[in-house]
Design a protein around this motif. Sequence first.
Motif, PDB file in Angstrom:
ATOM      1  N   GLY A  28     -17.628  80.396 -92.050  1.00  0.00           N
ATOM      2  CA  GLY A  28     -16.912  80.641 -93.315  1.00  0.00           C
ATOM      3  C   GLY A  28     -15.468  81.044 -93.076  1.00  0.00           C
ATOM      4  O   GLY A  28     -14.551  80.536 -93.727  1.00  0.00           O
ATOM      5  N   ILE A  29     -15.244  81.935 -92.146  1.00  0.00           N
ATOM      6  CA  ILE A  29     -13.870  82.361 -91.825  1.00  0.00           C
ATOM      7  C   ILE A  29     -13.081  81.208 -91.232  1.00  0.00           C
ATOM      8  O   ILE A  29     -11.909  81.005 -91.555  1.00  0.00           O
ATOM      9  CB  ILE A  29     -13.905  83.582 -90.875  1.00  0.00           C
ATOM     10  CG1 ILE A  29     -14.452  84.803 -91.613  1.00  0.00           C
ATOM     11  CG2 ILE A  29     -12.521  83.867 -90.311  1.00  0.00           C
ATOM     12  CD1 ILE A  29     -14.684  86.009 -90.724  1.00  0.00           C
ATOM     13  N   LEU A  31     -13.496  77.943 -91.816  1.00  0.00           N
ATOM     14  CA  LEU A  31     -13.176  76.994 -92.888  1.00  0.00           C
ATOM     15  C   LEU A  31     -12.073  77.531 -93.806  1.00  0.00           C
ATOM     16  O   LEU A  31     -11.198  76.775 -94.246  1.00  0.00           O
ATOM     17  CB  LEU A  31     -14.429  76.650 -93.688  1.00  0.00           C
ATOM     18  CG  LEU A  31     -15.474  75.812 -92.941  1.00  0.00           C
ATOM     19  CD1 LEU A  31     -16.704  75.621 -93.802  1.00  0.00           C
ATOM     20  CD2 LEU A  31     -14.890  74.482 -92.516  1.00  0.00           C
ATOM     21  N   LEU A  32     -12.096  78.823 -94.095  1.00  0.00           N
ATOM     22  CA  LEU A  32     -11.019  79.419 -94.902  1.00  0.00           C
ATOM     23  C   LEU A  32      -9.674  79.336 -94.178  1.00  0.00           C
ATOM     24  O   LEU A  32      -8.641  79.071 -94.801  1.00  0.00           O
ATOM     25  CB  LEU A  32     -11.350  80.870 -95.249  1.00  0.00           C
ATOM     26  CG  LEU A  32     -12.403  81.068 -96.335  1.00  0.00           C
ATOM     27  CD1 LEU A  32     -12.739  82.546 -96.472  1.00  0.00           C
ATOM     28  CD2 LEU A  32     -11.916  80.513 -97.653  1.00  0.00           C
ATOM     29  N   ALA A  33      -9.684  79.555 -92.873  1.00  0.00           N
ATOM     30  CA  ALA A  33      -8.442  79.473 -92.100  1.00  0.00           C
ATOM     31  C   ALA A  33      -7.901  78.043 -92.095  1.00  0.00           C
ATOM     32  O   ALA A  33      -6.694  77.818 -92.260  1.00  0.00           O
ATOM     33  CB  ALA A  33      -8.670  79.967 -90.681  1.00  0.00           C
ATOM     34  N   ALA A  35      -8.453  75.719 -94.387  1.00  0.00           N
ATOM     35  CA  ALA A  35      -7.974  75.422 -95.749  1.00  0.00           C
ATOM     36  C   ALA A  35      -6.609  76.062 -95.992  1.00  0.00           C
ATOM     37  O   ALA A  35      -5.725  75.452 -96.602  1.00  0.00           O
ATOM     38  CB  ALA A  35      -8.991  75.912 -96.774  1.00  0.00           C
ATOM     39  N   PHE A  36      -6.410  77.286 -95.525  1.00  0.00           N
ATOM     40  CA  PHE A  36      -5.119  77.954 -95.688  1.00  0.00           C
ATOM     41  C   PHE A  36      -4.024  77.211 -94.935  1.00  0.00           C
ATOM     42  O   PHE A  36      -2.919  77.029 -95.456  1.00  0.00           O
ATOM     43  CB  PHE A  36      -5.205  79.403 -95.203  1.00  0.00           C
ATOM     44  CG  PHE A  36      -3.889  80.113 -95.230  1.00  0.00           C
ATOM     45  CD1 PHE A  36      -3.343  80.550 -96.424  1.00  0.00           C
ATOM     46  CD2 PHE A  36      -3.174  80.327 -94.061  1.00  0.00           C
ATOM     47  CE1 PHE A  36      -2.122  81.190 -96.450  1.00  0.00           C
ATOM     48  CE2 PHE A  36      -1.950  80.969 -94.072  1.00  0.00           C
ATOM     49  CZ  PHE A  36      -1.418  81.408 -95.283  1.00  0.00           C
ATOM     50  N   TYR A  40      -0.803  75.567 -96.814  1.00  0.00           N
ATOM     51  CA  TYR A  40       0.532  76.051 -96.478  1.00  0.00           C
ATOM     52  C   TYR A  40       1.378  74.950 -95.855  1.00  0.00           C
ATOM     53  O   TYR A  40       2.568  74.839 -96.134  1.00  0.00           O
ATOM     54  CB  TYR A  40       0.425  77.247 -95.527  1.00  0.00           C
ATOM     55  CG  TYR A  40       1.753  77.855 -95.197  1.00  0.00           C
ATOM     56  CD1 TYR A  40       2.469  78.554 -96.151  1.00  0.00           C
ATOM     57  CD2 TYR A  40       2.306  77.718 -93.927  1.00  0.00           C
ATOM     58  CE1 TYR A  40       3.696  79.105 -95.856  1.00  0.00           C
ATOM     59  CE2 TYR A  40       3.528  78.263 -93.614  1.00  0.00           C
ATOM     60  CZ  TYR A  40       4.222  78.967 -94.586  1.00  0.00           C
ATOM     61  OH  TYR A  40       5.442  79.501 -94.293  1.00  0.00           O
TER      62      TYR A  40
END
Length: 180
Positions: A28-29, A31-33, A35-36, A40
């Motif tokens: 999860g972490i 995938l969030l990284a 996506a960010f 950006y």
Amino acid sequence: MRRKRTRTVSVSFDGRGQTTQDFAVGIGIFLLAIAFVFAYLSTLLTPFSSPVGGAESAQADRIAATIVDDLSETDQPNHLNATAFDETYGHQSSADLASELGLQSADDDVAIDRVNVTIRQLAADEDDRDLVTDDDGTTLRAGDQYQNQSAASAGRVVTVYTETDDDVCDPACRLVVRVW
């Protein structure tokens, strides 16, 4: 015959390296990284142009309605006089046109909002859309030069007539107002 007992090996949770919950949190972490980073990175690569907002779209629509209302004949709506268009809007500076149409201007010489008003033939093909001219050969356009920049636009289908020719547009023309 005697069966051998199977041996069972037990693994305690203290000896395991990762549990299912650890794996889910880690993915999860990750995938969030990712996506960010993609969100950006796309803002870094896009050109720096301001998007057209609702205010500019409403302003372009108001200007188009004002021009059609001011130049239309009472018995024939959307039937514009080319000479009246050229006299009212055609020979004005950018700041004068801004004050005529109710746009923002800093001084008498500097217009904040830019506007382009053009009357073109209504044709199916983009290349065949010629600018409409009046009796003097002056093209029916006003305002600033439009060079395909980001702008809000509003259009009206109109007919245009001149003093010598009853109907310039066949079958109609398009009044296009762009604000940026």
